[in-house]
Design a protein around this motif. Structure first.
Motif, PDB file in Angstrom:
ATOM      1  N   ALA A  34       0.811  -1.219   0.000  1.00  0.00           N
ATOM      2  CA  ALA A  34       0.000   0.000   0.000  1.00  0.00           C
ATOM      3  C   ALA A  34       0.845   1.271   0.000  1.00  0.00           C
ATOM      4  CB  ALA A  34      -0.928   0.000   1.212  1.00  0.00           C
ATOM      5  N   HIS A  35       2.000   1.221   0.661  1.00  0.00           N
ATOM      6  CA  HIS A  35       2.777   2.453   0.828  1.00  0.00           C
ATOM      7  C   HIS A  35       4.003   2.555  -0.076  1.00  0.00           C
ATOM      8  CE1 HIS A  35       0.294   3.626   4.163  1.00  0.00           C
ATOM      9  NE2 HIS A  35       0.456   2.436   4.705  1.00  0.00           N
ATOM     10  N   THR A  36       4.508   1.438  -0.545  1.00  0.00           N
ATOM     11  CA  THR A  36       5.730   1.479  -1.350  1.00  0.00           C
ATOM     12  C   THR A  36       5.508   0.973  -2.762  1.00  0.00           C
ATOM     13  OG1 THR A  36       7.059   1.183   0.644  1.00  0.00           O
ATOM     14  CG2 THR A  36       8.147   0.747  -1.459  1.00  0.00           C
ATOM     15  N   LEU A  37       4.935  -0.208  -2.874  1.00  0.00           N
ATOM     16  CA  LEU A  37       4.804  -0.824  -4.201  1.00  0.00           C
ATOM     17  C   LEU A  37       3.854  -0.082  -5.120  1.00  0.00           C
ATOM     18  CD1 LEU A  37       4.853  -4.674  -3.532  1.00  0.00           C
ATOM     19  CD2 LEU A  37       6.679  -3.210  -4.416  1.00  0.00           C
ATOM     20  N   LYS A  38       2.875   0.617  -4.562  1.00  0.00           N
ATOM     21  CA  LYS A  38       1.912   1.312  -5.418  1.00  0.00           C
ATOM     22  C   LYS A  38       2.593   2.344  -6.315  1.00  0.00           C
ATOM     23  CE  LYS A  38       0.281   4.935  -2.301  1.00  0.00           C
ATOM     24  NZ  LYS A  38      -0.872   5.501  -1.639  1.00  0.00           N
ATOM     25  N   GLU A  39       3.766   2.797  -5.911  1.00  0.00           N
ATOM     26  CA  GLU A  39       4.520   3.748  -6.730  1.00  0.00           C
ATOM     27  C   GLU A  39       5.254   3.075  -7.885  1.00  0.00           C
ATOM     28  OE1 GLU A  39       7.071   6.103  -4.239  1.00  0.00           O
ATOM     29  OE2 GLU A  39       5.524   6.291  -2.694  1.00  0.00           O
ATOM     30  N   TYR A  40       5.453   1.767  -7.786  1.00  0.00           N
ATOM     31  CA  TYR A  40       6.275   1.052  -8.761  1.00  0.00           C
ATOM     32  C   TYR A  40       5.516   0.053  -9.620  1.00  0.00           C
ATOM     33  CZ  TYR A  40       9.954   2.997  -5.860  1.00  0.00           C
ATOM     34  OH  TYR A  40      10.758   3.865  -5.163  1.00  0.00           O
ATOM     35  N   LEU A  41       4.367  -0.414  -9.148  1.00  0.00           N
ATOM     36  CA  LEU A  41       3.626  -1.453  -9.866  1.00  0.00           C
ATOM     37  C   LEU A  41       2.466  -0.851 -10.652  1.00  0.00           C
ATOM     38  CD1 LEU A  41       3.376  -4.313  -7.194  1.00  0.00           C
ATOM     39  CD2 LEU A  41       5.099  -4.004  -8.972  1.00  0.00           C
ATOM     40  N   SER A  42       2.103  -1.545 -11.705  1.00  0.00           N
ATOM     41  CA  SER A  42       0.898  -1.158 -12.446  1.00  0.00           C
ATOM     42  C   SER A  42      -0.313  -1.475 -11.570  1.00  0.00           C
ATOM     43  CB  SER A  42       0.817  -1.956 -13.750  1.00  0.00           C
ATOM     44  OG  SER A  42       0.553  -3.322 -13.467  1.00  0.00           O
ATOM     45  N   PRO A  43      -1.459  -0.847 -11.861  1.00  0.00           N
ATOM     46  CA  PRO A  43      -2.658  -1.167 -11.075  1.00  0.00           C
ATOM     47  C   PRO A  43      -2.997  -2.666 -11.111  1.00  0.00           C
ATOM     48  CG  PRO A  43      -3.016   0.827 -12.341  1.00  0.00           C
ATOM     49  CD  PRO A  43      -1.687   0.261 -12.791  1.00  0.00           C
ATOM     50  N   GLN A  44      -2.813  -3.310 -12.244  1.00  0.00           N
ATOM     51  CA  GLN A  44      -3.100  -4.745 -12.352  1.00  0.00           C
ATOM     52  C   GLN A  44      -2.147  -5.565 -11.473  1.00  0.00           C
ATOM     53  OE1 GLN A  44      -3.022  -6.320 -16.317  1.00  0.00           O
ATOM     54  NE2 GLN A  44      -3.464  -8.409 -15.640  1.00  0.00           N
ATOM     55  N   SER A  45      -0.864  -5.234 -11.492  1.00  0.00           N
ATOM     56  CA  SER A  45       0.107  -5.949 -10.655  1.00  0.00           C
ATOM     57  C   SER A  45      -0.166  -5.717  -9.175  1.00  0.00           C
ATOM     58  CB  SER A  45       1.528  -5.521 -10.996  1.00  0.00           C
ATOM     59  OG  SER A  45       1.896  -5.986 -12.273  1.00  0.00           O
ATOM     60  N   LEU A  46      -0.565  -4.501  -8.834  1.00  0.00           N
ATOM     61  CA  LEU A  46      -0.880  -4.203  -7.436  1.00  0.00           C
ATOM     62  C   LEU A  46      -2.111  -4.990  -6.977  1.00  0.00           C
ATOM     63  CD1 LEU A  46       0.121  -2.572  -5.038  1.00  0.00           C
ATOM     64  CD2 LEU A  46      -1.376  -0.709  -5.751  1.00  0.00           C
ATOM     65  N   THR A  47      -3.091  -5.129  -7.852  1.00  0.00           N
ATOM     66  CA  THR A  47      -4.273  -5.936  -7.528  1.00  0.00           C
ATOM     67  C   THR A  47      -3.879  -7.397  -7.315  1.00  0.00           C
ATOM     68  OG1 THR A  47      -5.733  -4.455  -8.746  1.00  0.00           O
ATOM     69  CG2 THR A  47      -6.539  -6.699  -8.374  1.00  0.00           C
ATOM     70  N   THR A  48      -2.990  -7.910  -8.145  1.00  0.00           N
ATOM     71  CA  THR A  48      -2.496  -9.285  -8.000  1.00  0.00           C
ATOM     72  C   THR A  48      -1.795  -9.448  -6.655  1.00  0.00           C
ATOM     73  OG1 THR A  48      -2.250  -9.542 -10.387  1.00  0.00           O
ATOM     74  CG2 THR A  48      -0.945 -11.022  -9.004  1.00  0.00           C
ATOM     75  N   TYR A  49      -0.949  -8.497  -6.310  1.00  0.00           N
ATOM     76  CA  TYR A  49      -0.228  -8.513  -5.041  1.00  0.00           C
ATOM     77  C   TYR A  49      -1.211  -8.495  -3.865  1.00  0.00           C
ATOM     78  CZ  TYR A  49       3.183  -7.078  -1.490  1.00  0.00           C
ATOM     79  OH  TYR A  49       3.977  -7.010  -0.371  1.00  0.00           O
ATOM     80  N   GLU A  50      -2.205  -7.617  -3.933  1.00  0.00           N
ATOM     81  CA  GLU A  50      -3.201  -7.507  -2.862  1.00  0.00           C
ATOM     82  C   GLU A  50      -4.001  -8.807  -2.706  1.00  0.00           C
ATOM     83  OE1 GLU A  50      -5.307  -4.017  -4.136  1.00  0.00           O
ATOM     84  OE2 GLU A  50      -3.903  -2.669  -3.122  1.00  0.00           O
ATOM     85  N   THR A  51      -4.263  -9.496  -3.805  1.00  0.00           N
ATOM     86  CA  THR A  51      -4.951 -10.786  -3.734  1.00  0.00           C
ATOM     87  C   THR A  51      -4.104 -11.785  -2.953  1.00  0.00           C
ATOM     88  OG1 THR A  51      -6.121 -10.377  -5.806  1.00  0.00           O
ATOM     89  CG2 THR A  51      -5.935 -12.686  -5.095  1.00  0.00           C
TER      90      THR A  51
END
Length: 138
Positions: A34-51
């Motif tokens: 939420a605080h670091t990766l959101k700056e580096y990942l695409s929205p789709q990759s961030l959704t995958t990570y959150e899953t």
């Protein structure tokens, strides 16, 4: 069966301690996402990570339940359920973390691991149900 259960002494405690560590890791990974990766990942990759984080956290509770039940009803099915939940977290959540951070385009083969983790989760829930039904093994 008796020898098997004796060899798994304190399995309830092992499941509970493992769940506590995996729970702490879930919170840390969620905050990192939420605080670091959101700056580096695409929205789709961030959704995958959150899953991955979400399913890890769900199965931390499953592992706690398994540990609590194993204390009162020690049997091989509950022991197997706990081990399947842990393995599922490693395969399912771990593969999603890797896919999101390493990039799905370069490491598509990792995506084949995710459903295997899902199968471990499903099997864990099935063995949890069977272990509850079995009750205490003497």
């Amino acid at each position: 069966m008796r020898a098997l259960l004796k060899s798994s002494k304190n399995m309830d405690k092992k499941f509970l301690v493992t769940a506590a560590w995996l729970g702490a890791l879930s919170v840390a990974l969620g905050a990192f996402g939420a605080h670091t990766l959101k700056e580096y990942l695409s929205p789709q990759s961030l959704t995958t990570y959150e899953t991955g984080v979400r399913y890890q956290f769900y199965h931390v509770f499953a592992l706690v339940l398994t540990g609590v039940l194993y204390k009162s009803y020690p049997n091989r099915k509950l022991q197997l359920a706990g081990n399947l939940f842990i393995t599922g977290i490693i395969f399912f959540s771990g593969s999603l973390y890797a896919l999101s951070v390493l990039g799905a385009a370069n490491f598509k083969w990792i995506g084949a691991i995710t459903p295997i983790g899902g199968i471990f989760f499903i099997a864990g829930w099935i063995f949890l149900a069977m272990g509850i039904k079995t009750g205490k093994q003497e």
